[in-house]
Design an enzyme around this catalytic site. Sequence first.
Site, PDB file in Angstrom:
ATOM      1  N   ASP A   1      -2.193  -5.012   0.385  1.00 41.81           N
ATOM      2  CA  ASP A   1      -1.671  -6.300   0.841  1.00 41.81           C
ATOM      3  C   ASP A   1      -2.395  -6.853   2.062  1.00 41.81           C
ATOM      4  O   ASP A   1      -2.692  -8.059   2.130  1.00 41.81           O
ATOM      5  CB  ASP A   1      -0.165  -6.223   1.089  1.00 41.81           C
ATOM      6  CG  ASP A   1       0.265  -5.037   1.934  1.00 41.81           C
ATOM      7  OD1 ASP A   1      -0.598  -4.291   2.446  1.00 41.81           O
ATOM      8  OD2 ASP A   1       1.486  -4.835   2.075  1.00 41.81           O
TER       9      ASP A   1
ATOM     10  N   GLN B   1       0.817  -1.209   0.000  1.00 45.48           N
ATOM     11  CA  GLN B   1       0.000   0.000   0.000  1.00 45.48           C
ATOM     12  C   GLN B   1       0.853   1.263   0.000  1.00 45.48           C
ATOM     13  O   GLN B   1       2.057   1.230   0.248  1.00 45.48           O
ATOM     14  CB  GLN B   1      -0.909   0.015   1.230  1.00 45.48           C
ATOM     15  CG  GLN B   1      -2.026  -1.011   1.180  1.00 45.48           C
ATOM     16  CD  GLN B   1      -3.037  -0.802   2.289  1.00 45.48           C
ATOM     17  OE1 GLN B   1      -2.958  -1.436   3.322  1.00 45.48           O
ATOM     18  NE2 GLN B   1      -3.985   0.085   2.066  1.00 45.48           N
ATOM     19  N   HIS B   2       0.192   2.376  -0.273  1.00 47.67           N
ATOM     20  CA  HIS B   2       0.688   3.735  -0.032  1.00 47.67           C
ATOM     21  C   HIS B   2       1.708   4.265  -1.047  1.00 47.67           C
ATOM     22  O   HIS B   2       1.883   5.475  -1.152  1.00 47.67           O
ATOM     23  CB  HIS B   2       1.315   3.880   1.362  1.00 47.67           C
ATOM     24  CG  HIS B   2       0.491   3.369   2.484  1.00 47.67           C
ATOM     25  ND1 HIS B   2      -0.839   3.693   2.638  1.00 47.67           N
ATOM     26  CD2 HIS B   2       0.805   2.544   3.513  1.00 47.67           C
ATOM     27  CE1 HIS B   2      -1.299   3.094   3.730  1.00 47.67           C
ATOM     28  NE2 HIS B   2      -0.334   2.387   4.270  1.00 47.67           N
TER      29      HIS B   2
END
Length: 468
Positions: free
Chosen positions: A237, A79-80
């Site tokens: 994830d 992520q991110h």
Amino acid sequence: MALVMGVDSSTQSCKVVVRDAVTGTVVRTGRAPHPAGTEVDPEAWWAALQEALADAAGASAASGAAMDDIASWSVGGQQHGMVALDEAGRVIRPALLWNDTRSASAAADLVSELGAEQFSIRTGVVPVASFTVTKLRWLADHEPGNAARVAAVALPHDWLTWRLRGYGPEDPRLDELVTDRSDASGTGYWGADGYDREILSLALRRDASGIVLPRVLAPTEHVTGKDGVIVAPGAGDNAGAALGLGARRGDAVVSIGTSGTVFAVTDTAVHDASGTVAGFADAAGGWLPLIATLNAARVMDATAALLGVDHATFSELALDAEPGAGGLVLQPWFEGERTPNLPDATATLFGMTLASTTRENLARAAIEGVLCGLAYGLDAIRRQGVSPTRILLIGGAAQSRAVQTIAAQVFDLPVVVPEPQEYVALGAAAQAVWALTGVRPEWATGEAAPVPVACVPGIREQYAVRLP
């Protein structure tokens, strides 16, 4: 036999899993490494995906052969990470990953400008250096020329889905970018009402109304890829792992990998103005309140290396020490920390006496430190009104007998250790079946025997002495 494919593009590697859509049987797999670092050219992920596909197809086959018989596929991933694209669909600069803390001051600035409570109400999160919104502010402040070129912002799994569907600089249809609720909820500019363009503009220090953001698909929605193949929304994830585990309400998942995470499945959105708990969405229509730690399995790797032992011997050393490690405590913030939010912190070893400073106690203190940090996070989730009844312990380190034993001594809930599998990729495959059939599959995970609850008073108390 209909086949589906799930991909996990994680921080360290790309994994491909092909499953029978009915039984869930794993038919073939592939893997390829990712480059190290907190700043990565997304093209390296694309190359790794091609390598993993070729690995799944067999050494003599081209990467595309792994997909010839696939009815549906989905990509899960870290992520991110900020993937900034220009109007021609080109990556503007290397992606800043979740574990890149250079945007810590940008996070503080954004919270100061909008307010923690407003962020929490509007997006479910309060920015820390991990989140995409802070990386965009860093870009605006440190690379304004690049910030001015941003025509679209994607996350790693969004971008890989887009590329695997056939788009990219050769066919730069930015409006074909798609994502899911779980990954969108980790940006810091998405909430229950959709994207918050005001926050995006605040981050980039310019009008962001024209910037393309991936369309957020519902869990049962899909798009099409090459040759009309069904493509599921994908997942962050942790949400992918929850799907792969078949986690339901009442489950808390503790994952010990490169990072450590604790997340719980719930039907209710969480808004924590302190910023400790991120009120993420899951990939099944519910919510996945989560805390993350930057320091997890690598703490054990580093301590084992310091002691000059392999992982099996490290586990034996830890189990030879008494609970509490004789008062020796390791706060394992080697690379800063996210929970608690201390991006500039370093690790601290305290409680050292001539009696406590032994190899056995140091090994145990490393494991206890990691697990106490995660237990601290579980308590924070509970304070948001979430009441899990058991813990699913996953990740590479979860296979250590010492980690399993000490987890049962640190946590006050039953601990279950599922069989080691690529749960993010398996979750992506489950999502692919959902998109193909309209029904979420119920695949068995092959749980190992539960670890008996054996909570030992004192371990967490001595760890908490120097918490901020």
